[in-house]
Design an enzyme around this catalytic site. Structure first.
Site, short mmCIF file in Angstrom:
data_model
loop_
_atom_site.label_atom_id
_atom_site.label_comp_id
_atom_site.label_asym_id
_atom_site.label_seq_id
_atom_site.Cartn_x
_atom_site.Cartn_y
_atom_site.Cartn_z
N SER A 297 5.00 -11.33 0.57
CA SER A 297 5.23 -10.69 1.86
C SER A 297 4.12 -10.98 2.87
CB SER A 297 5.41 -9.18 1.70
OG SER A 297 4.38 -8.63 0.90
N HIS B 191 -0.08 -7.62 4.76
CA HIS B 191 0.98 -7.82 5.75
C HIS B 191 0.39 -8.02 7.15
CE1 HIS B 191 3.90 -5.32 3.03
NE2 HIS B 191 3.60 -6.51 2.53
#
Length: 294
Positions: A210, A269
């Site tokens: 991610s 992230h």
């Protein structure tokens, strides 16, 4: 392979719809400026003849460009795995790595997945978790740990979510700007996002693609801001939605964890998206127009 000029158009002509049509049919091409005009070129005589015929149909209105981001039936027919293996081998290799990393966790092959975390595992007599100092880990020659956490996935939802977005953004970058561009971008963002997570949370267990996905989103966003005519066929609103989703997960993470929601690597992230965004801005500003990949 020799590059062949197929279309020459005035600068004010919007070739993006036709470029999107080619891309969605799996035809790699490049649009650049030459002598004050736009030039669309492809590799190979056969490909050139096919694209020239398609452009005539497009100009005559007999073929229309698909909406950005929407796969048509003809795209799915022409987008065979053999074709995509030629066009996006790096993206497919990364997807395979994610699947294998997920299987290693699911099958609980501890000796293997403990080699893929950022830090080696240490035991306090009751439990075992990644620990120690990163400097000691690197000093012992375990440099691969800086990148391998991106392949670890803790559950099917984690794997599917990251895999779908990796395919959506990774293949676009790779097809339009080349295998090396995507590979170097992944190496850069993976390193930065993993280190960001470590600096924020210390020696904890984390993993997943991610952070890299957020970096790819940020890269496409940054690139499109400098070269709005080369936007990878993605709507601007999607970038904003992605950013809001990341910020929402960061804001609500501590609230939801007591109810059984897993911890999220928010630092990876955010760090990945910022690094990708900066890379997109910088490369779009510094590289020549021929690097657009269209």
């Amino acid at each position: 392979m020799t590059e062949h000029t197929v279309v020459v158009a005035e600068l004010q002509t919007d070739l993006r719809p036709f470029s999107r049509l080619l891309w969605q049919r799996g035809i790699r091409h490049r649009i650049h400026e030459q002598a004050g005009r736009q030039v669309l070129s492809v590799a190979g005589d056969e490909e050139g003849r096919k694209v020239a015929a398609l452009y005539r149909e497009f100009e005559a209105g007999r073929v229309s460009a698909p909406v950005a981001g929407v796969a048509t039936q003809s795209t799915r027919r022409s987008g065979s795995w053999r074709r995509w293996l030629q066009l996006a081998p790096v993206t497919l290799a990364l997807l395979l790595g994610c699947v294998l990393g997920g299987l290693v966790i699911w099958l609980d092959i501890a000796p293997l997945y403990q080699q893929l975390t950022l830090l080696p595992w240490v035991s306090d007599g009751l439990s075992s978790l990644p620990g120690g100092q990163l400097s000691d880990t690197l000093g012992s020659g375990q440099w691969w740990r800086l990148w391998t956490p991106i392949f670890l996935h803790f559950g099917a939802i984690h794997l599917v979510f990251n895999g779908l977005w990796l395919w959506e953004f990774g293949r676009r970058i790779e097809v339009l700007q080349g295998h090396r561009r995507l590979l170097l971008l992944v190496v850069f963002v993976a390193l930065g996002s993993n280190l960001t997570q470590y600096l924020v949370t210390g020696p904890t267990l984390f993993g997943g693609m991610s952070g890299v996905v957020c970096g790819l989103v940020g890269y496409c966003w940054g690139w499109s801001l400098v070269r709005p005519g080369r936007d990878f066929g993605m709507p601007r609103a999607l970038y904003v939605v992605f950013l809001l989703m990341i910020l929402a997960m960061w804001a609500l993470g501590g609230v939801l964890m007591p109810f059984g929601f897993p911890a999220v690597a928010d630092a990876a992230h955010i760090g990945g998206m910022v690094l990708g965004w900066l890379a997109g801005l910088a490369l779009a500003r510094w590289l020549p127009p021929s690097a657009d990949g269209y």
